[in-house]
Design a protein around this motif. Structure first.
Motif, mmCIF file in Angstrom:
data_model
loop_
_atom_site.group_PDB
_atom_site.id
_atom_site.type_symbol
_atom_site.label_atom_id
_atom_site.label_comp_id
_atom_site.label_asym_id
_atom_site.label_seq_id
_atom_site.Cartn_x
_atom_site.Cartn_y
_atom_site.Cartn_z
ATOM 1 N N THR B 6 -18.789 3.646 -35.275
ATOM 2 C CA THR B 6 -18.868 2.565 -34.293
ATOM 3 C C THR B 6 -18.670 1.255 -35.032
ATOM 4 N N CYS B 7 -17.751 0.452 -34.553
ATOM 5 C CA CYS B 7 -17.480 -0.838 -35.182
ATOM 6 C C CYS B 7 -18.621 -1.812 -34.853
ATOM 7 N N ILE B 8 -19.034 -2.605 -35.850
ATOM 8 C CA ILE B 8 -20.136 -3.543 -35.606
ATOM 9 C C ILE B 8 -19.671 -4.995 -35.658
ATOM 10 N N CYS B 10 -18.240 -6.834 -33.349
ATOM 11 C CA CYS B 10 -18.575 -7.601 -32.152
ATOM 12 C C CYS B 10 -19.296 -6.673 -31.173
ATOM 13 N N PRO B 11 -19.841 -7.219 -30.070
ATOM 14 C CA PRO B 11 -20.634 -6.386 -29.160
ATOM 15 C C PRO B 11 -19.856 -5.275 -28.437
ATOM 16 N N LEU B 12 -18.518 -5.314 -28.490
ATOM 17 C CA LEU B 12 -17.742 -4.241 -27.857
ATOM 18 C C LEU B 12 -18.095 -2.875 -28.428
ATOM 19 N N GLY B 13 -18.346 -2.828 -29.749
ATOM 20 C CA GLY B 13 -18.744 -1.577 -30.389
ATOM 21 C C GLY B 13 -17.717 -0.464 -30.233
ATOM 22 N N ARG B 15 -15.348 2.632 -30.689
ATOM 23 C CA ARG B 15 -15.454 3.892 -31.408
ATOM 24 C C ARG B 15 -14.144 4.065 -32.173
ATOM 25 N N ARG B 31 -9.784 -2.303 -31.391
ATOM 26 C CA ARG B 31 -9.056 -3.213 -30.505
ATOM 27 C C ARG B 31 -8.575 -4.467 -31.237
ATOM 28 N N ARG B 48 -24.030 -2.001 -48.325
ATOM 29 C CA ARG B 48 -25.120 -2.520 -47.508
ATOM 30 C C ARG B 48 -25.990 -3.464 -48.341
#
Lengths: 428, 119
Positions: B6-8, B10-13, B15, B31, B48
């Protein structure tokens, strides 16, 4: 001597311009701002300043205010250092017992006894507290080993005590997600996170970096239906729920564990606000405020999680400065209360803060609101009567992520009706 | 080899799916450019920020919160926490003080994330 209210034997009487109640991020930022133009007393119930931040040792604070990612202790350290350099009178381990509409505060601590503070303005910044087991009515026995996420965080990060070995987490709020990772790093085992809603309660970043990174499963539309154990938690039963959040018979599963952690939401802590008799908003559980963060009683301000629960401490610091600035301004020259414009939560909007606008001081006003359901490609529309004054297409809106809209003074001055409606229309 | 995340950014998240066929890497589901960069970084060298606590002697509290001054490789996070459990420091400490230099040869330092006064 007996206090003016005659209810307490007052051992110490003080007078000041602004009294700030609560020394978390909201109180610290408000006190600092107010102290630029007024005499300030800051009262804090806990042993040290910073509120919840000293135990939030993870990264993720300050992106907006400091333009860099800080940990909770670092974020609060900045404000604590500033407060120490200022002439703010700080009283820690001091609990406020009573406040009346005449802005007389009764507080107590073990060194001074009962204090009576006559103040010209008040900033309420008591924050929020966690929802507990009894507020969500989890059935079962009452053994040791059921904690709220924040309590387990305090035990591990401040007191150095590991509250269990094998954890089940109920609720996917951010503190619960952060703690899932913490339990693993401190040598514990996390069986899973169970969320009653069909979507997670916390931020995507936390789902990814706290759960996915450690292969912790997240079960949506699930809840805990039973807690088993006599002295200590021996296990919990989880079950799937239907659309009305009722557990589905036949889906129950027993999980042996010795610790159940609850991350099931936060409630603004407003006992004092209610005692004063402030007008409250049933949707936020906080006092209604105007854009200067002034409550329904003039000269009493409120900011931070006591008004509504925020996602980001950065937003808290911003509104707290507005509260502090206007509290000091109120002391000097009173605040004008012109015509009152109400903000109204329309389609797919849960609440809007501030609940009303009535000043002319601010160059711009930020509206904060939450949507009721997740939508992609929806449009935020702010209208006044028939006229649309603001429109913005959103890639995505979801309940855990607060939406912000900034309205300029020009736009606000042109308003003719006394109602500002916020709708989030369309989208899938 | 294939992987999903899951991309972090932006809030779209979004997959994002990553297919590795020999030399070729195919990324789908994102996207935007940021998402592609995030996915590439996550498969090549995921990193991290590490935050934890170390015991502190003679301090106002018994633990000192610490963090890495840069991101460390994700697969070394747990090992670093274990390494730090062997360390203890003495009060007083200032926010930013060095707690452990070049932890596990990562060229990343562990620093204090708050002041801690003496008891």
């Amino acid at each position: 001597m007996w206090g003016k209210q005659n209810a307490y034997w007052v051992t110490n009487m003080m007078e000041t311009d602004v009294t700030v109640i609560g020394g978390g991020p909201a109180g610290l930022a408000a006190a600092l701002k107010a102290s630029e133009n007024a005499q300030v007393i800051l009262l804090e119930r806990g042993r040290e300043l910073g509120g919840i931040l000293p135990q939030c040792i993870h990264q993720g604070f300050g992106n907006f205010v400091f333009k860099k990612m800080l940990t909770g202790p670092e974020f609060s350290q900045y404000f604590i250092d500033k407060v120490r350099q200022s002439d703010i009178v700080v009283k820690t381990e001091t609990t406020v017992l009573e406040i009346d509409k005449n802005k007389r505060i009764i507080a107590t601590n073990s060194a001074e006894g009962i204090l009576e503070i006559q103040t010209k303005a008040i900033v309420l910044s008591m924050g929020c507290r966690e929802r507990t087991r009894s507020q969500i009515l989890v059935p079962g026995t009452r053994p040791a080993g059921v904690y709220t996420a924040g309590t387990s965080q305090r035990l591990i990060n401040i007191d150095g005590i590991m509250p269990g070995k094998k954890f089940v987490i109920l609720g996917s709020g951010d503190v619960g997600l952060i703690m899932a990772r913490r339990f693993i790093l401190e040598g514990g085992e996390v069986e899973g996170v169970y969320e009653i809603m069909p979507q997670p309660g916390g931020l995507t970043r936390n789902i990814v970096q706290c759960l996915d990174d450690y292969n912790i499963p997240l079960f949506l539309s699930h809840t805990v239906t039973d807690i088993v154990g006599r002295k200590r938690v021996e296990g919990v039963t989880v079950a799937k729920v239907d659309e009305s959040m009722k557990p589905l018979v036949g889906t129950e599963r027993f999980i042996p564990c010795d610790c159940l952690v609850l991350a099931v939401g936060l409630i603004p802590e407003n006992e004092l606000s209610k005692q004063i008799g402030l007008d409250m908003d049933g949707r936020t559980d906080g006092p209604v405020v105007d854009e200067r963060m002034e409550t329904s009683v003039s000269g009493i301000f409120a900011c931070g999680n006591v008004v509504h629960v925020h996602d980001l401490v950065d937003d808290v610091a911003v509104v707290a400065e507005i509260a502090g600035e206007h509290a000091a301004k109120y002391v000097r020259e009173n605040l004008e209360r012109r015509g009152k414009i109400r903000t109204v939560a329309g389609e797919n909007v849960g609440y809007v803060v501030p609940q009303f606008l009535r000043g002319k001081e601010l160059d711009s006003v930020t509206l904060y609101f939450r949507v009721l359901s997740e939508k992609r490609g929806a449009t935020v529309i702010i209208s006044c009567g028939e006229k649309t004054i603001f429109e913005r297409k959103e890639k995505i809106v979801k309940p855990p992520e607060m939406v912000k809209v900034i309205l300029s003074r020009e736009v606000l001055n042109a308003l003719v009706q006394n109602e500002l409606r916020v709708d989030v229309r369309g989208g899938k | 080899m294939s992987e999903s995340m899951t991309c972090i950014c932006c809030p779209l998240g979004c997959r994002i799916h990553i297919e590795k066929k020999g030399e070729k890497t195919q990324i789908t589901g994102h996207r935007c450019k940021k998402g592609e960069e995030y996915a590439l970084q996550e498969i090549r060298d995921p990193r991290r920020i590490l935050t934890t606590t170390v015991p502190i002697d003679n301090g106002m509290l018994c633990l000192l919160p610490v963090k890495s001054n840069k991101e460390i490789p994700k697969n070394l996070v747990k090992a670093c926490v274990i390494e730090l459990s062997k360390i203890s420091v003495n009060a007083p400490i200032k926010c930013g003080d060095l707690v452990c230099k070049n932890i596990l040869g990562t060229e990343v330092d562990i620093i204090a994330s708050r002041d801690m006064e003496e008891r």
